[in-house]
Design a protein around this motif. Sequence first.
Motif, PDB file in Angstrom:
ATOM      1  N   MET A   1      90.943 -22.715  -0.216  1.00  9.24           N
ATOM      2  CA  MET A   1      89.936 -23.786  -0.242  1.00  9.24           C
ATOM      3  C   MET A   1      89.718 -24.334   1.160  1.00  9.24           C
ATOM      4  O   MET A   1      88.580 -24.476   1.614  1.00  9.24           O
ATOM      5  CB  MET A   1      90.388 -24.938  -1.151  1.00  9.24           C
ATOM      6  N   ALA A   2      90.816 -24.670   1.837  1.00  9.79           N
ATOM      7  CA  ALA A   2      90.700 -25.246   3.177  1.00  9.79           C
ATOM      8  C   ALA A   2      89.986 -24.293   4.122  1.00  9.79           C
ATOM      9  O   ALA A   2      89.106 -24.703   4.896  1.00  9.79           O
ATOM     10  CB  ALA A   2      92.089 -25.605   3.706  1.00  9.79           C
ATOM     11  N   ALA A   3      90.329 -23.012   4.054  1.00  8.96           N
ATOM     12  CA  ALA A   3      89.694 -22.026   4.939  1.00  8.96           C
ATOM     13  C   ALA A   3      88.198 -21.913   4.650  1.00  8.96           C
ATOM     14  O   ALA A   3      87.378 -21.919   5.577  1.00  8.96           O
ATOM     15  CB  ALA A   3      90.383 -20.671   4.785  1.00  8.96           C
ATOM     16  N   ALA A   4      87.832 -21.811   3.382  1.00  2.00           N
ATOM     17  CA  ALA A   4      86.410 -21.693   3.025  1.00  2.00           C
ATOM     18  C   ALA A   4      85.635 -22.941   3.434  1.00  2.00           C
ATOM     19  O   ALA A   4      84.510 -22.850   3.944  1.00  2.00           O
ATOM     20  CB  ALA A   4      86.264 -21.443   1.526  1.00  2.00           C
ATOM     21  N   LEU A   5      86.232 -24.090   3.228  1.00  2.00           N
ATOM     22  CA  LEU A   5      85.561 -25.342   3.591  1.00  2.00           C
ATOM     23  C   LEU A   5      85.426 -25.484   5.107  1.00  2.00           C
ATOM     24  O   LEU A   5      84.414 -25.993   5.599  1.00  2.00           O
ATOM     25  CB  LEU A   5      86.303 -26.533   2.979  1.00  2.00           C
ATOM     26  N   MET A   6      86.426 -25.016   5.872  1.00  5.54           N
ATOM     27  CA  MET A   6      86.325 -25.063   7.334  1.00  5.54           C
ATOM     28  C   MET A   6      85.256 -24.093   7.814  1.00  5.54           C
ATOM     29  O   MET A   6      84.474 -24.425   8.715  1.00  5.54           O
ATOM     30  CB  MET A   6      87.668 -24.738   7.988  1.00  5.54           C
ATOM     31  N   ARG A   7      85.178 -22.921   7.206  1.00  4.01           N
ATOM     32  CA  ARG A   7      84.123 -21.974   7.597  1.00  4.01           C
ATOM     33  C   ARG A   7      82.745 -22.575   7.335  1.00  4.01           C
ATOM     34  O   ARG A   7      81.827 -22.425   8.135  1.00  4.01           O
ATOM     35  CB  ARG A   7      84.278 -20.657   6.842  1.00  4.01           C
ATOM     36  N   LYS A   8      82.619 -23.259   6.214  1.00 10.93           N
ATOM     37  CA  LYS A   8      81.341 -23.898   5.880  1.00 10.93           C
ATOM     38  C   LYS A   8      81.027 -25.003   6.878  1.00 10.93           C
ATOM     39  O   LYS A   8      79.901 -25.148   7.344  1.00 10.93           O
ATOM     40  CB  LYS A   8      81.394 -24.479   4.465  1.00 10.93           C
TER      41      LYS A   8
ATOM     42  N   SER B   1      89.486 -22.402  -8.394  1.00  8.48           N
ATOM     43  CA  SER B   1      89.286 -22.708  -6.969  1.00  8.48           C
ATOM     44  C   SER B   1      88.008 -22.056  -6.466  1.00  8.48           C
ATOM     45  O   SER B   1      87.203 -22.686  -5.779  1.00  8.48           O
ATOM     46  CB  SER B   1      90.478 -22.219  -6.140  1.00  8.48           C
ATOM     47  N   VAL B   2      87.829 -20.793  -6.818  1.00  3.72           N
ATOM     48  CA  VAL B   2      86.623 -20.068  -6.411  1.00  3.72           C
ATOM     49  C   VAL B   2      85.384 -20.752  -6.985  1.00  3.72           C
ATOM     50  O   VAL B   2      84.381 -20.946  -6.288  1.00  3.72           O
ATOM     51  CB  VAL B   2      86.708 -18.595  -6.859  1.00  3.72           C
ATOM     52  N   GLN B   3      85.450 -21.145  -8.243  1.00  6.17           N
ATOM     53  CA  GLN B   3      84.305 -21.791  -8.900  1.00  6.17           C
ATOM     54  C   GLN B   3      83.917 -23.096  -8.204  1.00  6.17           C
ATOM     55  O   GLN B   3      82.735 -23.320  -7.934  1.00  6.17           O
ATOM     56  CB  GLN B   3      84.630 -22.058 -10.371  1.00  6.17           C
ATOM     57  N   VAL B   4      84.898 -23.957  -7.898  1.00  2.00           N
ATOM     58  CA  VAL B   4      84.542 -25.246  -7.289  1.00  2.00           C
ATOM     59  C   VAL B   4      84.108 -25.082  -5.839  1.00  2.00           C
ATOM     60  O   VAL B   4      83.335 -25.897  -5.333  1.00  2.00           O
ATOM     61  CB  VAL B   4      85.662 -26.305  -7.435  1.00  2.00           C
ATOM     62  N   LEU B   5      84.554 -24.029  -5.174  1.00  2.00           N
ATOM     63  CA  LEU B   5      84.062 -23.755  -3.826  1.00  2.00           C
ATOM     64  C   LEU B   5      82.618 -23.261  -3.871  1.00  2.00           C
ATOM     65  O   LEU B   5      81.793 -23.659  -3.049  1.00  2.00           O
ATOM     66  CB  LEU B   5      84.961 -22.742  -3.121  1.00  2.00           C
ATOM     67  N   ASP B   6      82.325 -22.415  -4.848  1.00  2.00           N
ATOM     68  CA  ASP B   6      80.941 -21.949  -5.019  1.00  2.00           C
ATOM     69  C   ASP B   6      79.995 -23.121  -5.282  1.00  2.00           C
ATOM     70  O   ASP B   6      78.848 -23.117  -4.815  1.00  2.00           O
ATOM     71  CB  ASP B   6      80.849 -20.943  -6.171  1.00  2.00           C
ATOM     72  N   GLU B   7      80.474 -24.135  -6.010  1.00  2.00           N
ATOM     73  CA  GLU B   7      79.647 -25.309  -6.316  1.00  2.00           C
ATOM     74  C   GLU B   7      79.154 -26.018  -5.061  1.00  2.00           C
ATOM     75  O   GLU B   7      78.091 -26.632  -5.065  1.00  2.00           O
ATOM     76  CB  GLU B   7      80.424 -26.314  -7.175  1.00  2.00           C
ATOM     77  N   VAL B   8      79.931 -25.942  -3.970  1.00  2.00           N
ATOM     78  CA  VAL B   8      79.553 -26.636  -2.734  1.00  2.00           C
ATOM     79  C   VAL B   8      79.122 -25.671  -1.627  1.00  2.00           C
ATOM     80  O   VAL B   8      79.009 -26.051  -0.466  1.00  2.00           O
ATOM     81  CB  VAL B   8      80.694 -27.566  -2.230  1.00  2.00           C
ATOM     82  N   GLY B   9      78.894 -24.413  -2.015  1.00  2.00           N
ATOM     83  CA  GLY B   9      78.403 -23.447  -1.040  1.00  2.00           C
ATOM     84  C   GLY B   9      79.436 -22.990  -0.027  1.00  2.00           C
ATOM     85  O   GLY B   9      79.104 -22.735   1.128  1.00  2.00           O
ATOM     86  N   ALA B  10      80.680 -22.898  -0.455  1.00  2.00           N
ATOM     87  CA  ALA B  10      81.756 -22.423   0.413  1.00  2.00           C
ATOM     88  C   ALA B  10      82.373 -21.173  -0.226  1.00  2.00           C
ATOM     89  O   ALA B  10      83.408 -21.246  -0.875  1.00  2.00           O
ATOM     90  CB  ALA B  10      82.808 -23.515   0.598  1.00  2.00           C
TER      91      ALA B  10
ATOM     92  N   GLU C   1      87.816 -12.470   0.343  1.00  2.00           N
ATOM     93  CA  GLU C   1      89.139 -13.054   0.570  1.00  2.00           C
ATOM     94  C   GLU C   1      90.117 -12.605  -0.512  1.00  2.00           C
ATOM     95  O   GLU C   1      89.719 -12.297  -1.636  1.00  2.00           O
ATOM     96  CB  GLU C   1      89.065 -14.581   0.603  1.00  2.00           C
ATOM     97  N   HIS C   2      91.379 -12.592  -0.153  1.00  2.00           N
ATOM     98  CA  HIS C   2      92.458 -12.249  -1.074  1.00  2.00           C
ATOM     99  C   HIS C   2      93.755 -12.854  -0.535  1.00  2.00           C
ATOM    100  O   HIS C   2      93.853 -13.134   0.664  1.00  2.00           O
ATOM    101  CB  HIS C   2      92.583 -10.726  -1.199  1.00  2.00           C
TER     102      HIS C   2
END
Length: 154
Positions: free
Chosen positions: A19-26, A49-58, A63-64
């Motif tokens: 989550m942190a990595a995806a949000l930082m990339r965004k 986690s993937v679902q809630v990141l998709d909700e905010v465009g992250a 990733e794995h």
Amino acid sequence: MSTPSVLFVCVKNGGKSQMAAALMRKSAGNRVAVHSAGTAPGSSLNALSVQVLDEVGAPTDGEHPKPIDPHLLSEVDLVVTLGSEARVDAPATVVVENWNTDEPSERGIDGIERMRLVRDDIAARVEALAVRLLAAADGRQPASFPEVTRDKRE
């Protein structure tokens, strides 16, 4: 101007560190080199986690879960551990910051609602970190890491 780098670490590398990595990339795009890893990586990303990141465009595309790469660990500017269970023995030259993130399940909140609260807590911390890293990289101010902790296992 150099590109700052951060490694986000949790135990399984399937939820909070991803989550942190995806949000930082965004948030920072390619202005921050972003990595994530786990101290005992699992086999897949947490679907909620993937679902809630998709909700905010992250997105987490490609990733794995992966273990900590010792070479990468020695090269990053900052390691951020998420939660109290992840322990990283980083070289003395690398700053380690721990984020004891909100855990809604301790208040009886589970499922997608829990994940959204966790995401929002991590997102606020990521935004603040992005500001610090980018300001330091631009020479506007020195990097400051007020929550710095060192976790060395002897």
